[in-house]
Write a protein that holds these residues in place. Structure first.
Motif, PDB file in Angstrom:
ATOM      1  N   ASN A  27       0.908  -1.181   0.061  1.00  0.00           N
ATOM      2  CA  ASN A  27       0.019  -0.022  -0.160  1.00  0.00           C
ATOM      3  C   ASN A  27       0.839   1.362  -0.147  1.00  0.00           C
ATOM      4  OD1 ASN A  27      -1.708   2.195   0.721  1.00  0.00           O
ATOM      5  ND2 ASN A  27      -3.170   0.855   1.847  1.00  0.00           N
ATOM      6  N   PRO A  28       1.037   2.190  -1.157  1.00  0.00           N
ATOM      7  CA  PRO A  28       1.923   3.180  -0.979  1.00  0.00           C
ATOM      8  C   PRO A  28       1.454   4.199  -0.101  1.00  0.00           C
ATOM      9  CG  PRO A  28       0.049   3.168  -3.021  1.00  0.00           C
ATOM     10  CD  PRO A  28       0.037   1.964  -2.208  1.00  0.00           C
ATOM     11  N   LYS A  29       0.309   4.266   0.712  1.00  0.00           N
ATOM     12  CA  LYS A  29      -0.018   5.424   1.574  1.00  0.00           C
ATOM     13  C   LYS A  29       0.835   5.229   2.725  1.00  0.00           C
ATOM     14  CE  LYS A  29      -3.584   7.079   4.292  1.00  0.00           C
ATOM     15  NZ  LYS A  29      -5.005   7.074   4.793  1.00  0.00           N
ATOM     16  N   PHE A  30       1.356   3.740   3.120  1.00  0.00           N
ATOM     17  CA  PHE A  30       2.137   3.589   3.984  1.00  0.00           C
ATOM     18  C   PHE A  30       3.474   3.134   3.831  1.00  0.00           C
ATOM     19  CE2 PHE A  30      -2.508   2.497   5.140  1.00  0.00           C
ATOM     20  CZ  PHE A  30      -2.628   3.150   6.092  1.00  0.00           C
ATOM     21  N   ASP A  31       4.007   3.375   2.830  1.00  0.00           N
ATOM     22  CA  ASP A  31       5.215   3.014   2.172  1.00  0.00           C
ATOM     23  C   ASP A  31       6.068   4.153   2.376  1.00  0.00           C
ATOM     24  OD1 ASP A  31       7.604   2.225   1.122  1.00  0.00           O
ATOM     25  OD2 ASP A  31       6.875   2.164  -0.973  1.00  0.00           O
ATOM     26  N   LEU A  32       6.799   4.302   3.594  1.00  0.00           N
ATOM     27  CA  LEU A  32       7.157   5.713   3.923  1.00  0.00           C
ATOM     28  C   LEU A  32       8.707   5.942   3.363  1.00  0.00           C
ATOM     29  CD1 LEU A  32       6.247   5.845   7.630  1.00  0.00           C
ATOM     30  CD2 LEU A  32       5.094   6.835   5.717  1.00  0.00           C
ATOM     31  N   ASP A  33       9.279   4.874   3.057  1.00  0.00           N
ATOM     32  CA  ASP A  33      10.647   5.014   2.399  1.00  0.00           C
ATOM     33  C   ASP A  33      10.761   4.774   0.747  1.00  0.00           C
ATOM     34  OD1 ASP A  33      10.085   2.203   2.382  1.00  0.00           O
ATOM     35  OD2 ASP A  33      12.249   1.739   3.182  1.00  0.00           O
ATOM     36  N   GLY A  34       9.653   4.535   0.230  1.00  0.00           N
ATOM     37  CA  GLY A  34       9.560   4.402  -1.161  1.00  0.00           C
ATOM     38  C   GLY A  34       9.937   3.039  -1.797  1.00  0.00           C
ATOM     39  N   SER A  35      10.172   1.943  -1.095  1.00  0.00           N
ATOM     40  CA  SER A  35      10.741   0.833  -1.400  1.00  0.00           C
ATOM     41  C   SER A  35       9.722  -0.199  -2.217  1.00  0.00           C
ATOM     42  CB  SER A  35      11.271   0.057  -0.228  1.00  0.00           C
ATOM     43  OG  SER A  35      10.170  -0.407   0.698  1.00  0.00           O
ATOM     44  N   GLY A  36       8.461   0.345  -2.108  1.00  0.00           N
ATOM     45  CA  GLY A  36       7.472  -0.822  -2.748  1.00  0.00           C
ATOM     46  C   GLY A  36       6.866  -1.551  -1.825  1.00  0.00           C
ATOM     47  N   ARG A  37       7.171  -1.587  -0.495  1.00  0.00           N
ATOM     48  CA  ARG A  37       6.787  -2.398   0.541  1.00  0.00           C
ATOM     49  C   ARG A  37       6.356  -1.681   1.748  1.00  0.00           C
ATOM     50  NH1 ARG A  37       5.339  -7.006  -0.432  1.00  0.00           N
ATOM     51  NH2 ARG A  37       5.445  -7.733   1.809  1.00  0.00           N
ATOM     52  N   VAL A  38       5.768  -1.888   2.643  1.00  0.00           N
ATOM     53  CA  VAL A  38       5.643  -1.312   4.053  1.00  0.00           C
ATOM     54  C   VAL A  38       6.174  -2.160   4.661  1.00  0.00           C
ATOM     55  CG1 VAL A  38       3.954  -0.719   5.904  1.00  0.00           C
ATOM     56  CG2 VAL A  38       3.206  -0.459   3.638  1.00  0.00           C
ATOM     57  N   ASP A  39       7.638  -1.846   5.294  1.00  0.00           N
ATOM     58  CA  ASP A  39       8.495  -2.556   5.955  1.00  0.00           C
ATOM     59  C   ASP A  39       9.226  -2.049   7.066  1.00  0.00           C
ATOM     60  OD1 ASP A  39      10.072  -0.796   4.579  1.00  0.00           O
ATOM     61  OD2 ASP A  39      10.929  -2.218   3.143  1.00  0.00           O
ATOM     62  N   GLY A  42      10.549   1.561   6.576  1.00  0.00           N
ATOM     63  CA  GLY A  42       9.514   2.564   6.855  1.00  0.00           C
ATOM     64  C   GLY A  42       9.232   2.694   8.187  1.00  0.00           C
ATOM     65  N   PHE A  43       9.235   1.710   9.150  1.00  0.00           N
ATOM     66  CA  PHE A  43       9.072   1.616  10.387  1.00  0.00           C
ATOM     67  C   PHE A  43       9.686   2.926  11.172  1.00  0.00           C
ATOM     68  CE2 PHE A  43       9.259   0.300  14.776  1.00  0.00           C
ATOM     69  CZ  PHE A  43       8.159   0.520  15.324  1.00  0.00           C
ATOM     70  N   PHE A  44      11.180   2.555  10.712  1.00  0.00           N
ATOM     71  CA  PHE A  44      11.802   3.592  11.494  1.00  0.00           C
ATOM     72  C   PHE A  44      11.634   5.061  11.051  1.00  0.00           C
ATOM     73  CE2 PHE A  44      15.120   0.032  11.607  1.00  0.00           C
ATOM     74  CZ  PHE A  44      15.171   0.056  12.997  1.00  0.00           C
ATOM     75  N   ARG A  45      11.232   5.404  10.006  1.00  0.00           N
ATOM     76  CA  ARG A  45      10.697   6.651   9.494  1.00  0.00           C
ATOM     77  C   ARG A  45       9.559   6.990  10.503  1.00  0.00           C
ATOM     78  NH1 ARG A  45      12.394   8.632   3.858  1.00  0.00           N
ATOM     79  NH2 ARG A  45      14.291   7.325   3.589  1.00  0.00           N
ATOM     80  N   PHE A  46       8.620   6.064  10.580  1.00  0.00           N
ATOM     81  CA  PHE A  46       7.453   6.412  11.285  1.00  0.00           C
ATOM     82  C   PHE A  46       7.924   6.758  12.703  1.00  0.00           C
ATOM     83  CE2 PHE A  46       4.084   4.905  14.261  1.00  0.00           C
ATOM     84  CZ  PHE A  46       2.860   5.874  13.692  1.00  0.00           C
ATOM     85  N   VAL A  47       8.730   5.958  13.299  1.00  0.00           N
ATOM     86  CA  VAL A  47       9.017   6.195  14.742  1.00  0.00           C
ATOM     87  C   VAL A  47       9.714   7.474  14.747  1.00  0.00           C
ATOM     88  CG1 VAL A  47      10.672   5.252  16.477  1.00  0.00           C
ATOM     89  CG2 VAL A  47       9.240   3.725  15.376  1.00  0.00           C
ATOM     90  N   ASP A  48      10.513   8.033  13.988  1.00  0.00           N
ATOM     91  CA  ASP A  48      11.193   9.245  13.887  1.00  0.00           C
ATOM     92  C   ASP A  48       9.956  10.302  14.027  1.00  0.00           C
ATOM     93  OD1 ASP A  48      13.770   8.529  14.010  1.00  0.00           O
ATOM     94  OD2 ASP A  48      13.933   8.783  11.757  1.00  0.00           O
TER      95      ASP A  48
END
Length: 52
Positions: A27-39, A42-48
């Motif tokens: 889901n691109p809405k939750f893909d915070l690092d642009g890798s193509g997956r919610v992984d 991306g979680f580290f970006r969310f935590v920041d």
């Protein structure tokens, strides 16, 4: 990319649970690092952003 997934102006536990539900998806809405997956990367970006 915004970590305020529900549009309330905050990155909080509501957004954490939305992110967790999408974890492992493409889901691109939750893909915070642009890798193509919610992984983990991306979680580290969310935590920041958590609490803002």
């Amino acid at each position: 990319m915004s970590t305020d997934f529900n549009g309330d102006g905050r990155t909080d536990f509501v957004n954490f649970f939305l992110f967790a539900d999408a974890y492992g998806s493409t889901n691109p809405k939750f893909d915070l690092d642009g890798s193509g997956r919610v992984d983990f990367a991306g979680f580290f970006r969310f935590v920041d952003a958590f609490g803002t």
